[in-house]
Write a protein that holds these residues in place. Structure first.
Motif, mmCIF file in Angstrom:
data_model
loop_
_atom_site.group_PDB
_atom_site.id
_atom_site.type_symbol
_atom_site.label_atom_id
_atom_site.label_comp_id
_atom_site.label_asym_id
_atom_site.label_seq_id
_atom_site.Cartn_x
_atom_site.Cartn_y
_atom_site.Cartn_z
ATOM 1 N N LEU A 122 0.819 -1.224 0.000
ATOM 2 C CA LEU A 122 0.000 0.000 0.000
ATOM 3 C C LEU A 122 0.851 1.271 0.000
ATOM 4 C CD1 LEU A 122 -2.765 -1.050 2.566
ATOM 5 C CD2 LEU A 122 -2.997 -0.890 0.079
ATOM 6 N N THR A 123 1.924 1.285 0.796
ATOM 7 C CA THR A 123 2.758 2.491 0.854
ATOM 8 C C THR A 123 3.473 2.731 -0.464
ATOM 9 O OG1 THR A 123 4.540 1.198 1.892
ATOM 10 C CG2 THR A 123 3.097 2.457 3.352
ATOM 11 N N GLU A 124 3.867 1.670 -1.140
ATOM 12 C CA GLU A 124 4.525 1.829 -2.437
ATOM 13 C C GLU A 124 3.523 2.265 -3.506
ATOM 14 O OE1 GLU A 124 6.522 -1.823 -3.313
ATOM 15 O OE2 GLU A 124 8.137 -1.469 -1.847
ATOM 16 N N TYR A 157 0.635 3.915 -3.129
ATOM 17 C CA TYR A 157 0.039 5.236 -2.942
ATOM 18 C C TYR A 157 1.008 6.279 -2.369
ATOM 19 C CZ TYR A 157 -4.131 2.424 -3.608
ATOM 20 O OH TYR A 157 -5.081 1.548 -4.121
ATOM 21 N N LYS A 158 2.282 5.896 -2.239
ATOM 22 C CA LYS A 158 3.302 6.829 -1.724
ATOM 23 C C LYS A 158 2.906 7.403 -0.358
ATOM 24 C CE LYS A 158 5.346 6.401 -5.709
ATOM 25 N NZ LYS A 158 5.759 5.050 -5.962
ATOM 26 N N ILE A 159 2.456 6.539 0.528
ATOM 27 C CA ILE A 159 2.038 6.961 1.870
ATOM 28 C C ILE A 159 3.260 7.069 2.769
ATOM 29 C CG2 ILE A 159 0.664 6.337 3.899
ATOM 30 C CD1 ILE A 159 -1.235 4.839 1.996
ATOM 31 N N PRO A 160 3.496 8.234 3.397
ATOM 32 C CA PRO A 160 4.654 8.400 4.285
ATOM 33 C C PRO A 160 4.568 7.476 5.498
ATOM 34 C CG PRO A 160 3.637 10.530 3.757
ATOM 35 C CD PRO A 160 2.680 9.465 3.306
ATOM 36 N N LYS A 161 5.706 6.990 5.942
ATOM 37 C CA LYS A 161 5.696 6.027 7.054
ATOM 38 C C LYS A 161 5.123 6.621 8.337
ATOM 39 C CE LYS A 161 10.458 6.585 8.785
ATOM 40 N NZ LYS A 161 11.706 5.832 9.086
ATOM 41 N N GLN A 162 5.284 7.937 8.533
ATOM 42 C CA GLN A 162 4.745 8.564 9.743
ATOM 43 C C GLN A 162 3.223 8.655 9.724
ATOM 44 O OE1 GLN A 162 6.648 10.041 7.442
ATOM 45 N NE2 GLN A 162 6.223 12.224 7.216
ATOM 46 N N ASN A 163 2.620 8.356 8.565
ATOM 47 C CA ASN A 163 1.161 8.386 8.452
ATOM 48 C C ASN A 163 0.526 7.019 8.666
ATOM 49 O OD1 ASN A 163 1.462 11.058 7.917
ATOM 50 N ND2 ASN A 163 0.615 11.026 5.857
ATOM 51 N N ILE A 164 1.299 6.096 9.204
ATOM 52 C CA ILE A 164 0.764 4.789 9.614
ATOM 53 C C ILE A 164 0.585 4.851 11.128
ATOM 54 C CG2 ILE A 164 1.160 2.302 9.713
ATOM 55 C CD1 ILE A 164 2.969 2.658 7.220
ATOM 56 N N ILE A 165 -0.652 4.938 11.573
ATOM 57 C CA ILE A 165 -0.952 5.181 12.989
ATOM 58 C C ILE A 165 -2.112 4.288 13.444
ATOM 59 C CG2 ILE A 165 -0.022 7.518 13.181
ATOM 60 C CD1 ILE A 165 -2.656 8.645 12.297
ATOM 61 N N GLY A 166 -2.418 4.366 14.727
ATOM 62 C CA GLY A 166 -3.480 3.531 15.284
ATOM 63 C C GLY A 166 -4.771 4.294 15.509
ATOM 64 N N HIS A 167 -5.847 3.546 15.675
ATOM 65 C CA HIS A 167 -7.158 4.149 15.932
ATOM 66 C C HIS A 167 -7.120 4.971 17.222
ATOM 67 C CE1 HIS A 167 -11.799 3.379 15.612
ATOM 68 N NE2 HIS A 167 -11.457 4.629 15.362
ATOM 69 N N ALA A 168 -6.394 4.489 18.217
ATOM 70 C CA ALA A 168 -6.299 5.222 19.484
ATOM 71 C C ALA A 168 -5.588 6.563 19.311
ATOM 72 C CB ALA A 168 -5.554 4.374 20.522
ATOM 73 N N ASP A 169 -4.651 6.629 18.362
ATOM 74 C CA ASP A 169 -3.921 7.876 18.121
ATOM 75 C C ASP A 169 -4.844 8.972 17.604
ATOM 76 O OD1 ASP A 169 -1.274 6.933 18.771
ATOM 77 O OD2 ASP A 169 -1.303 5.821 16.889
ATOM 78 N N GLY A 221 10.138 -0.246 8.632
ATOM 79 C CA GLY A 221 9.944 0.955 7.826
ATOM 80 C C GLY A 221 8.521 1.469 7.768
ATOM 81 N N TYR A 222 7.666 0.989 8.699
ATOM 82 C CA TYR A 222 6.253 1.391 8.670
ATOM 83 C C TYR A 222 5.839 1.940 10.034
ATOM 84 C CZ TYR A 222 6.985 -1.607 4.714
ATOM 85 O OH TYR A 222 7.517 -2.163 3.578
ATOM 86 N N GLY A 223 5.556 3.238 10.063
ATOM 87 C CA GLY A 223 5.338 3.920 11.328
ATOM 88 C C GLY A 223 6.662 4.466 11.831
ATOM 89 N N ILE A 224 6.606 5.279 12.877
ATOM 90 C CA ILE A 224 7.852 5.838 13.424
ATOM 91 C C ILE A 224 8.104 5.330 14.839
ATOM 92 C CG2 ILE A 224 7.769 7.918 12.010
ATOM 93 C CD1 ILE A 224 6.760 9.417 14.542
ATOM 94 N N TRP A 225 9.354 5.374 15.232
ATOM 95 C CA TRP A 225 9.780 5.012 16.575
ATOM 96 C C TRP A 225 10.944 5.914 16.934
ATOM 97 C CZ3 TRP A 225 6.833 2.352 19.686
ATOM 98 C CH2 TRP A 225 7.351 1.867 20.902
ATOM 99 N N TYR A 226 11.288 5.961 18.189
ATOM 100 C CA TYR A 226 12.379 6.811 18.650
ATOM 101 C C TYR A 226 13.680 6.010 18.766
ATOM 102 C CZ TYR A 226 11.024 4.605 23.067
ATOM 103 O OH TYR A 226 10.723 3.691 24.044
ATOM 104 N N ASP A 227 14.796 6.705 18.766
ATOM 105 C CA ASP A 227 16.105 6.064 18.886
ATOM 106 C C ASP A 227 16.358 5.735 20.358
ATOM 107 O OD1 ASP A 227 18.744 5.273 18.914
ATOM 108 O OD2 ASP A 227 19.452 6.880 17.598
#
Length: 275
Positions: free
Chosen positions: A163-165, A167-179, A201-207
């Motif tokens: 899907l991301t490839e 529709y070119k969806i940015p990884k930071q735009n993969i989020i949860g319903h609670a968000d 590579g899907y969603g973001i996380w911190y270092d």
């Protein structure tokens, strides 16, 4: 006697299966009818008017369908995939999602990606106030209290790649319903592997390697940081709960700890790298 009981059970099972088939046939028929009606409505421009003066109409040949820019992940909070299929097939429920992924990894598509599903409800992320109109909904067969299976997460990762490839969806735009619906929704649960997903590579996380070295400046504003990430901060306690559910699931509460503040600082850094 036993033969009669067996016959009754068999008939009951056949009746249940028949009802299910009828539900899905009715849903399929309604789906095709609605898509056809939608298609007809797009063939011609119906001009609006101002002060009883109609707009001019000159059709341009340069267009395409609008594409989704977010992916929202849910858990079903139901007993089985079959129950979820029925829920999305029945008209009276007024809910739907584009994909359902079962515990064994089976993926079922229930809406065309370009159709507006009814999965997000009253939700907000950043400046987006109609999440349904810009997103694809993915439901994971899970009651909210059990771990997500390897097969389920593995196939979710494959679907996200596709899907991301496409529709070119940015990884930071993969989020949860609670968000996107703090205080109203708590899915996917704290057992959902956001960190694992982000490593793929899907969603973001911190270092996490920088966590101990983060210094919290006296001017740091956690409320502003939460808003920067995308949360609707109208109810701060609910937002904190949703944030921790996603990024600090081992300590879910409505209060920010020192660790949470450090995570927020690191997440801001990650998002800035993507801009």
């Amino acid at each position: 006697m036993q033969k009669s009981i067996f016959l009754l059970i068999t008939l009951a099972l056949l009746l249940v299966l028949s009802c299910s088939e009828n539900i899905y046939q009715e849903s399929k028929k309604a789906y095709k009818k609605q898509v056809k009606t939608l298609g007809k409505s797009l063939r011609n421009i119906q001009p609006d008017s101002i002060n009883n003066q109609a707009f001019n109409v000159i059709e341009s040949q340069n267009f395409s369908l609008r594409k989704p820019n977010f992916i929202i992940i849910h858990h079903t909070d139901q007993e089985s995939c079959e129950q979820t299929y029925r829920t999305f097939a029945l008209q009276r429920t007024q809910v739907s999602s584009h994909y359902v992924i079962c515990d064994d990894g089976t993926i079922t598509q229930m809406l065309n990606d370009l159709l507006r599903g009814w999965h997000a409800g009253n939700s907000t992320w950043g400046n987006v106030t109609d999440v349904n109109s810009v997103s694809i909904g993915i439901e994971l067969d899970n009651d909210g209290e059990e771990p997500f299976s390897y097969a389920q997460i593995n196939n979710l990762t494959w679907l996200l790649k596709n899907l991301t490839e496409k529709y070119k969806i940015p990884k930071q735009n993969i989020i949860g319903h609670a968000d996107i619906a703090p205080g109203r929704k708590v899915d996917p649960s704290a057992l959902f592997p956001w960190k694992t997903l982000a490593k793929s590579g899907y969603g973001i996380w911190y270092d996490e390697t920088k966590l101990d070295s983060v210094v919290i400046d006296s001017a740091f504003n956690p409320k502003k940081a939460l808003k920067f990430i995308g949360y609707n901060i109208s109810n701060l306690e609910n937002v904190i709960y949703s944030f921790k559910l996603h990024f600090n699931p081992s300590d879910v509460s409505k209060t920010l700890s020192e660790k949470d503040k450090k995570i927020l600082i690191l997440l801001e850094d990650e998002i800035l790298k993507l801009k």
